[in-house]
Design a protein around this motif. Structure first.
Motif, PDB file in Angstrom:
ATOM      1  N   ARG A 137       0.539  -1.348   0.050  1.00 47.12           N
ATOM      2  CA  ARG A 137       0.150   0.115  -0.204  1.00 47.12           C
ATOM      3  C   ARG A 137       0.797   1.384  -0.483  1.00 47.12           C
ATOM      4  O   ARG A 137       0.556   2.444  -0.837  1.00 47.12           O
ATOM      5  N   LYS A 138       2.013   1.430   0.840  1.00 43.28           N
ATOM      6  CA  LYS A 138       2.966   2.377   0.734  1.00 43.28           C
ATOM      7  C   LYS A 138       3.688   2.749  -0.466  1.00 43.28           C
ATOM      8  O   LYS A 138       3.737   4.011  -0.899  1.00 43.28           O
ATOM      9  N   VAL A 139       3.895   1.073  -1.231  1.00 39.99           N
ATOM     10  CA  VAL A 139       4.921   1.713  -2.270  1.00 39.99           C
ATOM     11  C   VAL A 139       3.693   2.243  -3.396  1.00 39.99           C
ATOM     12  O   VAL A 139       4.300   3.378  -4.088  1.00 39.99           O
ATOM     13  N   PHE A 140       2.494   2.432  -3.082  1.00 42.47           N
ATOM     14  CA  PHE A 140       1.242   2.538  -4.482  1.00 42.47           C
ATOM     15  C   PHE A 140       0.598   3.579  -4.293  1.00 42.47           C
ATOM     16  O   PHE A 140      -0.346   4.016  -4.830  1.00 42.47           O
ATOM     17  N   ASP A 141       1.098   4.310  -3.020  1.00 40.62           N
ATOM     18  CA  ASP A 141       0.232   5.154  -2.540  1.00 40.62           C
ATOM     19  C   ASP A 141       0.718   7.397  -3.064  1.00 40.62           C
ATOM     20  O   ASP A 141       1.465   7.478  -2.605  1.00 40.62           O
ATOM     21  N   ALA A 142       0.570   6.367  -4.215  1.00 38.41           N
ATOM     22  CA  ALA A 142       0.534   7.426  -4.916  1.00 38.41           C
ATOM     23  C   ALA A 142      -0.431   8.277  -6.313  1.00 38.41           C
ATOM     24  O   ALA A 142      -1.135   6.822  -6.330  1.00 38.41           O
ATOM     25  N   PRO A 143      -0.404   9.138  -6.835  1.00 35.73           N
ATOM     26  CA  PRO A 143      -1.466   9.710  -7.623  1.00 35.73           C
ATOM     27  C   PRO A 143      -1.455   8.262  -8.807  1.00 35.73           C
ATOM     28  O   PRO A 143       0.231   8.311  -9.634  1.00 35.73           O
ATOM     29  N   GLY A 144      -2.093   8.056  -9.260  1.00 37.09           N
ATOM     30  CA  GLY A 144      -2.181   7.176 -10.234  1.00 37.09           C
ATOM     31  C   GLY A 144      -2.776   5.982 -10.515  1.00 37.09           C
ATOM     32  O   GLY A 144      -2.808   5.010 -11.453  1.00 37.09           O
ATOM     33  N   PHE A 145      -2.830   5.723  -9.482  1.00 37.71           N
ATOM     34  CA  PHE A 145      -2.409   3.908  -9.340  1.00 37.71           C
ATOM     35  C   PHE A 145      -4.221   3.542  -8.400  1.00 37.71           C
ATOM     36  O   PHE A 145      -4.365   4.553  -7.619  1.00 37.71           O
ATOM     37  N   ASP A 146      -4.658   3.314  -8.559  1.00 43.48           N
ATOM     38  CA  ASP A 146      -6.187   2.453  -7.534  1.00 43.48           C
ATOM     39  C   ASP A 146      -5.450   1.356  -7.177  1.00 43.48           C
ATOM     40  O   ASP A 146      -6.420   0.526  -8.227  1.00 43.48           O
ATOM     41  N   LEU A 147      -5.461   0.274  -5.896  1.00 43.02           N
ATOM     42  CA  LEU A 147      -5.417  -0.649  -5.687  1.00 43.02           C
ATOM     43  C   LEU A 147      -5.963  -0.913  -4.792  1.00 43.02           C
ATOM     44  O   LEU A 147      -6.812  -0.704  -4.367  1.00 43.02           O
ATOM     45  N   SER A 148      -6.493  -2.247  -5.301  1.00 39.04           N
ATOM     46  CA  SER A 148      -7.236  -3.302  -4.137  1.00 39.04           C
ATOM     47  C   SER A 148      -6.362  -3.975  -4.385  1.00 39.04           C
ATOM     48  O   SER A 148      -5.826  -5.181  -4.861  1.00 39.04           O
ATOM     49  N   VAL A 149      -7.086  -5.081  -2.861  1.00 41.72           N
ATOM     50  CA  VAL A 149      -5.950  -6.072  -2.284  1.00 41.72           C
ATOM     51  C   VAL A 149      -7.152  -7.739  -1.816  1.00 41.72           C
ATOM     52  O   VAL A 149      -8.236  -6.939  -1.242  1.00 41.72           O
TER      53      VAL A 149
END
Length: 586
Positions: free
Chosen positions: A184-196
């Protein structure tokens, strides 16, 4: 259109219209309305209102409208994904299996050990424009560092989605649950929508693809389709989630295998790609051979197989030069269909090689789990399967379904059966069928609403049972005895023709056709000679019940693996003998 008639569900009418996803129309619902309008004209039932919307019935006695509308989608080239995992042969392969099973085309597989340097991987990720990315890696409770490294490779590469430059790229994480916070920390940036979702490989011994596949379907609906022209309207019309077309085919194949308690294989050969689906002991696998097809990819088939391999199936005068010319013509005019017998023979020869290569790729991919530790005793050495061995055993293939233009629209059913037998080389007892109007995807989605109705239509209107094949495994000298057979009819067919008990024997290199009408069933006992096998071991007799069809029962003593004579004259003589025995060209 599916309707209940006299207590049974049947497909009653069908309409077709070209897609309208591209400019200048750029609204997929217009194509839907066009095809439903055709249904309306054929059935006499009003289905479209004055505003161009599908009418719903208000009561059971309402003569207009429908109860449920369902849809699949392959517009815009279908769902395209990139997958990533720590180990190529383990978690990355499981991720690929999940994506393919959900109906996606896998553009590339990034893995920690895929032999590319990090900068090469980043460059590749940047070049791709996937609809979504699936990341896996690590078993629950195992090492977290490697899967975080994979995520750190993807995040700075900033892959952009195919549709909608402003929307966020959907990412699905299905790896080590302990690493979720770091991911989550790695993809905590604009442009990504992370689902787990749950780990797709929680332990080395277990694969858990269900949650990842369901999430792929959800994301496909919410993100990908929402950005395609007209899909927001279409989603509102549909009474069940819209599925990628190949995913729906997989669903109905699994339903058929489950209800009949059998192993099944289905192939769909198109112009650019060939999809192979299999269900063995309840385990579903799908592969897409992106470079094997009958029009846009025809040159790839010839390059991969070799022209001599294609020519070996041709029984008329045709040299390599003529074959090359025919391939080039097809590349220039990919949508043409054969107008002469020679053109038909050429296309069906190419199809045999495309199907053969696609099936080889499928068998190599559909394996049991790699990386699993096995404990063996001395006795197990001779019986236990190795990790990574193929699940798709030709001897245990109970049903083989053909779909796609060259198979479904072959002028004679015998041609479809001959192509299946030559390319898939089934062993033992196998039922052959074809999906003549490509209705399996629609029934796959409909099964999620009304499973019983979907299955009834599959049996009655979708699948045309060609007949059964009884094929000996093993090799022998041409002309020597291969097996004896006895057929006892246990159920007569639906038509006026009465089938009779029969018996006989075949020599090596022979193929024969015996009558068993559609709807009829018979018990066939095959008594192989030494060295030939029907599933119980070499030389051991086997009795199985088979179903009839327009082709009846095909008895194949050509041996497996199927080898054609090397000498051109002998090869042509054998081909002519087989073609005559099966009445392939009349």
């Amino acid at each position: 259109m599916l309707e209940k008639k006299d207590g049974h569900w049947r497909q009653t009418f069908r309409g077709e219209a070209p897609t309208t996803v591209e400019e200048p129309l750029a609204d997929v619902t217009m194509g839907v309305v066009n095809s439903v309008t055709e249904l309306q004209e054929l059935s006499g039932r009003k289905l479209i209102d004055n505003d161009g919307k599908i009418i719903r019935r208000t009561s059971r006695s309402d003569p207009n409208g429908c109860d449920i509308y369902v849809s699949t989608s392959s517009a815009g080239g279908g769902l395209q994904m990139m997958v990533a995992g720590v180990v190529k042969e383990m978690t990355a392969e499981s991720a690929k299996r999940a994506a393919l099973g959900a109906g996606a085309i896998v553009m590339d597989t990034i893995a920690g050990n895929d032999k590319r340097k990090p900068h090469e991987q980043i460059q590749r990720i940047r070049e791709l424009r996937p609809d979504m990315v699936l990341i896996s890696g690590g078993t629950d409770g195992g090492d977290q560092r490697k899967v975080v490294e994979i995520a750190e490779l993807i995040a700075p590469a900033k892959p952009r989605p195919r549709f909608g430059g402003e929307y966020q790229l959907p990412l699905i994480y299905a790896g080590n649950r302990d690493a979720t916070a770091a991911i989550r920390k790695v993809f905590d940036a604009p442009g990504f929508d992370l689902s787990v979702v749950d780990n797709l490989r929680p332990t080395l011994e277990r694969e858990n693809l269900g949650p990842a596949r369901e999430k792929i379907h959800d994301v496909f609906l919410e993100h990908v389709m929402a950005h395609a022209p007209g899909y927001d309207k279409l989603i509102g019309w549909a009474d069940a989630p819209i599925m990628p077309t190949p995913g729906a085919v997989g669903d109905i194949l699994q339903e058929i295998a489950k209800r009949r308690g059998i192993n099944a294989v289905c192939v769909d050969i198109g112009g650019a790609t060939t999809d192979v689906f299999s269900v063995y002991d309840g385990v579903f696998n799908r592969t897409v051979s992106a470079n094997l097809g009958m029009s846009y990819s025809i040159s790839n088939v010839c390059a991969e197989a070799g022209l001599d391999q294609v020519l070996r199936w041709v029984h008329v005068d045709m040299d390599e030069r003529e074959l090359r010319n025919r391939v080039k013509n097809k590349m220039i005019r990919p949508t043409t269909i054969p107008q002469t017998l020679e053109a038909l023979i050429f296309e069906q020869a190419v199809a045999r090689e495309a199907l053969r290569l696609a099936f080889i790729q499928h068998r190599a991919f559909a394996t049991n789990l790699k990386g699993v530790q096995q404990q063996r005793t001395v006795g197990d050495v001779f019986s236990q399967q190795e990790a990574g061995s193929s699940l798709v055993d030709r001897m245990r293939m109970d049903l083989l379904i053909a779909s796609g233009g060259v198979l479904s629209h072959a002028p004679r059913l015998e041609q479809t059966a001959a192509m299946l037998l030559d390319s898939f080389e089934p062993e033992g007892f196998t039922e052959l069928a074809k999906d003549s109007i490509f209705m399996m995807p629609h029934l796959g989605v409909f099964a999620s609403v009304h499973t019983q109705a979907a299955f009834e239509v599959v049996v009655k209107d979708c699948l045309v049972v060609l007949g059964s094949a009884v094929c000996a495994k093993g090799q022998g000298k041409t002309g020597k005895p291969c097996f004896a057979w006895t057929m006892k009819v246990v159920k007569q067919g639906d038509g006026p023709t009465k089938d009779a008990d029969a018996s006989g024997s075949l020599n090596c290199g022979d193929i024969a056709q015996i009558q068993l009408s559609a709807g009829a069933e018979a018990e066939i006992e095959a008594k192989p000679e030494r060295g030939f096998d029907f599933g119980q071991g070499p030389g051991k007799p086997v009795t199985r019940k088979v179903r009839g069809g327009p082709l009846g029962v095909v008895l194949d003593a050509r041996g497996r693996p199927l080898e054609l004579p090397k000498d051109p004259a002998e090869r042509r003589a054998s081909l002519n003998k087989w073609i005559k025995a099966l009445h392939v060209y009349g």
